[in-house]
Motif scaffolding. Sequence first.
Motif, PDB file in Angstrom:
ATOM      1  N   ASP A 478       0.294  -1.246  -0.196  1.00  0.00           N
ATOM      2  CA  ASP A 478       0.413   0.365   0.046  1.00  0.00           C
ATOM      3  C   ASP A 478       0.879   1.288   0.055  1.00  0.00           C
ATOM      4  OD1 ASP A 478      -2.141   1.500   0.137  1.00  0.00           O
ATOM      5  OD2 ASP A 478      -3.159   0.069   1.937  1.00  0.00           O
ATOM      6  N   CYS A 525      -0.898  -1.110  -4.147  1.00  0.00           N
ATOM      7  CA  CYS A 525      -2.037  -0.551  -3.662  1.00  0.00           C
ATOM      8  C   CYS A 525      -2.188   1.349  -2.938  1.00  0.00           C
ATOM      9  CB  CYS A 525      -2.879  -1.393  -2.314  1.00  0.00           C
ATOM     10  SG  CYS A 525      -3.909  -0.625  -1.480  1.00  0.00           S
ATOM     11  N   GLY A 528      -6.327   2.857  -3.046  1.00  0.00           N
ATOM     12  CA  GLY A 528      -7.458   2.433  -4.556  1.00  0.00           C
ATOM     13  C   GLY A 528      -6.620   2.796  -4.653  1.00  0.00           C
ATOM     14  N   TRP A 544      -4.758  -2.268  -7.303  1.00  0.00           N
ATOM     15  CA  TRP A 544      -6.118  -2.174  -6.460  1.00  0.00           C
ATOM     16  C   TRP A 544      -6.750  -1.433  -7.261  1.00  0.00           C
ATOM     17  CZ3 TRP A 544      -9.901  -3.954  -5.008  1.00  0.00           C
ATOM     18  CH2 TRP A 544     -10.974  -3.302  -3.750  1.00  0.00           C
TER      19      TRP A 544
HETATM   20  C1  DGJ Z   1      -6.070   2.576   1.501  1.00  0.00           C
HETATM   21  C2  DGJ Z   1      -6.091   0.866   0.469  1.00  0.00           C
HETATM   22  O1  DGJ Z   1      -6.737   1.097  -0.094  1.00  0.00           O
HETATM   23  C3  DGJ Z   1      -7.622  -0.142   1.619  1.00  0.00           C
HETATM   24  O2  DGJ Z   1      -7.569  -1.404   1.286  1.00  0.00           O
HETATM   25  C4  DGJ Z   1      -6.658  -1.104   2.883  1.00  0.00           C
HETATM   26  O3  DGJ Z   1      -5.662  -1.849   2.933  1.00  0.00           O
HETATM   27  C5  DGJ Z   1      -5.898   0.260   3.600  1.00  0.00           C
HETATM   28  N1  DGJ Z   1      -5.278   1.064   3.173  1.00  0.00           N
HETATM   29  C6  DGJ Z   1      -5.553  -0.251   4.946  1.00  0.00           C
HETATM   30  O4  DGJ Z   1      -4.832   0.953   5.451  1.00  0.00           O
END
Ligand code: DGJ
Length: 734
Positions: A478, A525, A528, A544
């Motif tokens: 992320d 990710c 989003g 994602w």
């Molecule tokens: C942002 C991501 O897009 C979510 O799916 C999730 O993983 C959160 N972060 C967790 O903090």
Amino acid sequence: MKKTMMRFTLLGMLLSVFMPLCAQEKKIIHVGTDKLDLVMQVSEKGRLYQTYFGEKLKYPQEYQNLNWWVNASSDGSVVRRGWEVYSGAGNEDFFEPAISVKHNDGNRSTYLHYLSSETQSVPGGVETIVKLRDDVFPVEVTLHYVAYAKENVIRTWSEIRHQEKKPVVLSRYASSMLYFSRSSYYLTEFSSDWAREVQMSTQQLQAGKKVLDSKLGSRAALMMDPFFEVGFDQPAHETQGEVLLGTLGWTGNFSFTFEVDNVGNLRVIPSINPYESPYELAPNTTFKTPDFIFTLSSEGKGQASRNLHAWALKYQLKDGDKPRMTLLNNWENTYFFFNEEKLGALMKEAKDFGVDMFLLDDGWFGNGEHARNNDNAGLGDWEVNHKKLPGGVPALIKYAKEAGVKFGIWIEPEMVNPKSDLFEKHPDWAICYPNREPYYFRNQLVLDMSNPKVQDYVYGIVEKLMTENPEIAYFKWDCNSPITNVWSPYLKEKQNHLYIEHVRGVYNVLERVKKNFPNLPMMMCSGGGGRCDYEGLKYFTEFWCSDDTDPVERCYIQWGFSQFFPAKAMCAHVTSWNRNTSIKFRTDVASMCKLGFDIGLKDLSENDLAYCKEAIKNWNRLQPVILDGEQYRLVSPYETNHMAVNYVSQDKKQAVLFAYDIHPRLYEKLLPVKLQGLDPEKRYKVTEINLMPGRKSTLKEEGKVYSGDFLMKVGIEALKASQTTSTVIELVAE
Ligand code: DGJ
């Protein structure tokens, strides 16, 4: 008499075609695919110009008929101006350049001259390498073009070098430049925000410049996506007309400049965004730009997208040729609140549900006052939280093994919460002003990836997890903050390099991860879809698309991303966003991409659960069609109250049609959905799948057999008048 006349006409035609050959040969450089030609020509003065980019010319001899110059005056007087392939600042071209160099003596002009060119075979295509050099200053630019013949995609980048005594300053460093002369140009841009990714809008380009760019640094595509479409003579259409699709492979600040000049010609300049980034290039070092990847289709954007999909699956996306795992994620279900037993139970549920993997999200790390129980603390401390997970990751893997599912884990390794052990120990590892009150985005700071020590640390997070737990089967990586407080303690007086060196640092880490753990699938990710570019996707198997999993919004988001990315790269999860819609609608929408779930299975009714299990089985069976087949966008949610997409397997023996009714109007006229890409000669049996338990198909065509020709010309009555409903149809050739 007549015969003689004809002979003369024929002779005349041949002469006009081949005459220029007798004159002095022009130096031509040709980059071609099966359907496209990009032709360049060296002028009498040795400068390099684009003379053609468009549908393949039948007779290569006729490249000689192209002139390097165009009439560049709108008042009728003859002013010759060429479309210089890599135009330098300060020359006779009055419009936006590709390169701008401040030389050691303060001179800011660059006149590039042709030196040499060569071609070589590379995986999937032919690379053309063109060397240019300034005739006054020792500055060289090498242009690279890789043409993928079958996919009709061209990947291009440039390298800048010099042998001046001291560093030169680059204030423009485009990846490439393309020119077009058409009656009108329609730009489709993809603007974004959290939960509102890839909003498509189209406008006609008028004289002057339009710039699409990002200045966000790390979560770079949060507000604008690094790709665009240009429709020529008309707005980009799905099945007809000439369309350019372009995207920059750069996980950082990007810019696309579209400039219509005084005579109505368009130039397109893709680049790293030079914003706050004049780059000091030392002698004998190379500045390599990111790749600009583009395709041109004369059969609309549907074909252009398929070109990119095919190219990505074969040559760019990590593991583009491998299947993908379905998964159950715990984020929307538990958020930060879980313990070992709870996760163990979820893994058992995941197995029973029928997915391949359990994915543990945020909240598993940080201890004491830096425990990650919300998004205020813990980022940077990648030690398991002993209270929640006393047995650590090994215990979780044991649970997963016992349950019979794979285990994946979330990390956000490029970030730090000021409330963390890491920040207390290394405050200088974060990008942050030393002399201003910090501004926090999601309570965190971005680690300074230009610093090699930080790169080692970030790589070490993955290495430690993988060495201690080689059975980890997947990472969700992320990145929730843009670069804020733009000051690198490491770069000191070279702050102007921060945006670029930061991204290069990220790639250094990803390269090490890929090299040492080549079989590890990873999801890109960024809160989003804040990261969605093809350089990133060299290291990630998927991305994602959005935290917005409301199936209505997802229709638009998936339609938007599908313009550039294959379904295999796009993660779509079923959640309880917009729980007013049925589980069937939510699952059917996610099923057109890489399917996953992020939902409390205990909250589902027996019927819903049974439906999902069946849908997962269907998706797994049809994965080769949906993820490896060709995608045809049939009914646009932007133009209608529905959406329909079909996928066709490479051998055309199987197809899947997804039809969605979003918000139909009362008594709206419903047209049959005409499929595309089928074999007209094959006969396909139509079967509706993904039906709720106990439900029978009401489809008129159910169980019947039709030719591909019929299905493409007459279609299937797959759309309905009801709100948020969906129909999934499998077609199998007999
Ligand atoms: C942002 C991501 O897009 C979510 O799916 C999730 O993983 C959160 N972060 C967790 O903090």
